[in-house]
Design a protein around this motif. Structure first.
Motif, short mmCIF file in Angstrom:
data_model
loop_
_atom_site.label_atom_id
_atom_site.label_comp_id
_atom_site.label_asym_id
_atom_site.label_seq_id
_atom_site.Cartn_x
_atom_site.Cartn_y
_atom_site.Cartn_z
N ARG A 1 0.85 -1.19 0.00
CA ARG A 1 0.00 0.00 0.00
C ARG A 1 0.88 1.24 0.00
O ARG A 1 1.86 1.31 0.75
CB ARG A 1 -0.93 0.02 1.22
N THR A 2 0.55 2.19 -0.85
CA THR A 2 1.31 3.43 -0.92
C THR A 2 0.40 4.62 -0.61
O THR A 2 -0.83 4.50 -0.61
CB THR A 2 1.93 3.63 -2.32
N SER A 3 1.02 5.75 -0.40
CA SER A 3 0.27 6.97 -0.06
C SER A 3 -0.55 7.51 -1.23
O SER A 3 -1.47 8.29 -1.03
CB SER A 3 1.23 8.06 0.43
N ASN A 4 -0.24 7.05 -2.45
CA ASN A 4 -1.01 7.54 -3.60
C ASN A 4 -2.17 6.61 -3.97
O ASN A 4 -2.78 6.75 -5.03
CB ASN A 4 -0.10 7.73 -4.82
N GLY A 5 -2.46 5.65 -3.07
CA GLY A 5 -3.64 4.80 -3.26
C GLY A 5 -3.40 3.46 -3.90
O GLY A 5 -4.34 2.68 -4.07
N ALA A 6 -2.17 3.14 -4.27
CA ALA A 6 -1.88 1.82 -4.81
C ALA A 6 -1.95 0.79 -3.69
O ALA A 6 -1.37 0.98 -2.63
CB ALA A 6 -0.50 1.81 -5.46
N THR B 1 -9.87 -2.15 -8.57
CA THR B 1 -9.86 -0.70 -8.45
C THR B 1 -8.64 -0.11 -9.17
O THR B 1 -7.70 -0.83 -9.53
CB THR B 1 -9.82 -0.27 -6.98
N LYS B 2 -8.66 1.18 -9.32
CA LYS B 2 -7.50 1.88 -9.89
C LYS B 2 -6.26 1.61 -9.03
O LYS B 2 -5.16 1.41 -9.54
CB LYS B 2 -7.77 3.38 -9.97
N GLY B 3 -6.47 1.60 -7.69
CA GLY B 3 -5.36 1.33 -6.78
C GLY B 3 -4.77 -0.05 -6.97
O GLY B 3 -3.55 -0.24 -6.84
N ASN B 4 -5.63 -1.04 -7.29
CA ASN B 4 -5.13 -2.39 -7.55
C ASN B 4 -4.24 -2.41 -8.79
O ASN B 4 -3.16 -3.02 -8.79
CB ASN B 4 -6.29 -3.36 -7.76
N TYR B 5 -4.68 -1.75 -9.84
CA TYR B 5 -3.88 -1.73 -11.08
C TYR B 5 -2.57 -0.95 -10.88
O TYR B 5 -1.52 -1.34 -11.41
CB TYR B 5 -4.69 -1.11 -12.21
N LEU B 6 -2.63 0.14 -10.08
CA LEU B 6 -1.40 0.87 -9.79
C LEU B 6 -0.41 -0.02 -9.04
O LEU B 6 0.80 0.00 -9.32
CB LEU B 6 -1.72 2.11 -8.93
N ALA B 7 -0.91 -0.81 -8.09
CA ALA B 7 -0.03 -1.70 -7.32
C ALA B 7 0.60 -2.75 -8.22
O ALA B 7 1.79 -3.05 -8.11
CB ALA B 7 -0.83 -2.36 -6.19
#
Length: 390
Positions: free
Chosen positions: A309-314, A340-346
């Motif tokens: 988990r990151t501060s930008n929502g990933a 979610t967008k956060g899942n794809y960012l991760a």
């Protein structure tokens, strides 16, 4: 009556063939004694001796420990609940060095930290560890529904109970006995505060630990809360998951997450009486995460499991690493999962070999390139294949 094959049967027998000492650890009442007694009956016939150190008569047999063990040199000596007599480890080390053969001792213990500490100091290079968990899904899925597994969990006496009421009664009794008797052998603590903490953890199951908030609610120090959680972890009641670190230069969450190790225990701590109660509870999604985590840990005991988990929502629920391979795992308690967008960012950050979205269904599908929706059984098969490939 259904016959259940435990995943650990072959690893235990293999360990006995090659190591002087084999250890089987795991939580109380997960089936260690039952499994080992059956293995001894099937494989060793009369060439073994079994001691349960919670039985006074068996404990008394070790009043003259060296004489007793030497007199049984030609048998496999099995010692259950060995953490009740930790001073025996140096003697075992001396004897196995003298006898110089595999299959001398089979030891069982319900607490990881003390057992590992004692044996690692005395038996390094002489012992093989095997961790037994409550039932994993691939061990019971032919005879039970996912709904039963959600609510009753994997402890044998809970999932095999005659009905939900009997199952809940067993779990409630297990919690009380564990707090009032079993934990007290390890460290002085306040049983009432520990019970409140355990119940609070059921409400924040799968969340990042805030020791200060928990301490404030309990009226104890943050240090005490951490010690209590460490004690629950060392007795296999909770699992603490660290964040996944990399050289990505991202601002990561650095505190660990905590999960209760069994969905049935969680349901009991939440005061839920049936699967219908659980399915409508806000904790339902985190319980599914917990089920997935418990199974991954049981299947791949030596794998590294973290969260991201990151501060930008990933964010992704689990990052599992084994044999130099990394997979990302997201848990969705829905038959129509949406990342979610956060899942794809991760996933973009981690760049795993493959990503899986685990749902409580019987069959999954391909969601995107490198991302599959899978059932729990499909996850087991795909991870096993992926990690075993060279």
């Amino acid at each position: 009556m259904a016959i259940y094959t435990r995943n650990l049967q072959k690893p235990i027998l293999d360990s006995l063939k090659y190591f002087p000492v084999t250890a089987v650890t795991g939580p109380r009442q997960c089936g260690k004694s039952t499994l080992v007694k059956q293995l001894l009956k099937d494989t060793y016939n009369n060439k073994h001796i079994y001691l349960d150190l919670e039985r006074p008569s068996d404990l008394a047999k070790l009043n003259n420990t060296e004489w007793f063990l030497r007199s049984n040199k030609n048998k496999l000596v099995c010692i259950d609940e060995i953490q009740r007599k930790p001073e025996i480890f140096p003697l075992i080390r001396s004897l196995v060095d003298e006898w110089d053969k595999p299959g001398c001792f089979l030891v069982l213990g319900s607490a990881s930290r003390e057992l590992l500490k004692q044996s690692s100091e005395s038996l390094a290079g002489r012992i093989s560890y095997n961790r037994l968990t409550p039932f994993l899904w691939n061990e019971i899925n032919k005879n039970h529904t996912m709904e039963q597994y959600f609510y009753a969990g994997g402890f044998p006496r809970s999932i095999l109970a005659a009905n939900d009421q009997v199952s809940l009664r067993w779990r409630e009794d297990f919690i009380s006995t564990f707090l009032e008797r079993d934990l007290l052998q390890w460290r002085e603590f306040n049983p009432a505060a520990m019970k409140r903490l355990w119940r609070m953890l059921s409400y924040v199951n799968g969340q990042i630990i805030n020791y200060s908030t928990l301490a404030s609610s309990l009226g104890i120090s943050s240090v005490s809360v951490k010690n209590y959680i460490d004690l629950l972890a060392s007795t296999y009641m909770v699992e603490v998951i660290s964040p996944w670190y990399s050289n990505l230069g991202k601002r990561l969450f650095k505190s660990p997450k905590v999960y209760i190790n069994d969905s049935g225990i969680t349901a009991a701590l939440l005061g839920l009486n049936s699967f219908n109660d659980l399915s409508g509870h806000p904790a339902f999604g985190s319980v599914w995460e917990q089920i997935v985590l418990a199974n991954i840990r049981g299947w791949f005991a030596d794998a590294e499991i973290c969260y991201y988990r990151t501060s930008n929502g990933a964010e992704i629920d689990f990052v599992i690493s084994k044999n130099g391979k990394i997979c990302a795992i997201e848990c969705k308690a829905s038959l129509s999962p949406v990342l979610t967008k956060g899942n794809y960012l991760a996933i973009d950050d981690i760049k795993p070999l493959h990503s899986f979205v685990v749902i409580p269904s019987e069959k999954g599908w391909s969601l995107n390139k490198g991302i599959d929706v899978v059932s729990l059984m499909e996850l087991y098969k795909k991870l096993n294949k992926l990690f075993s490939n060279k």
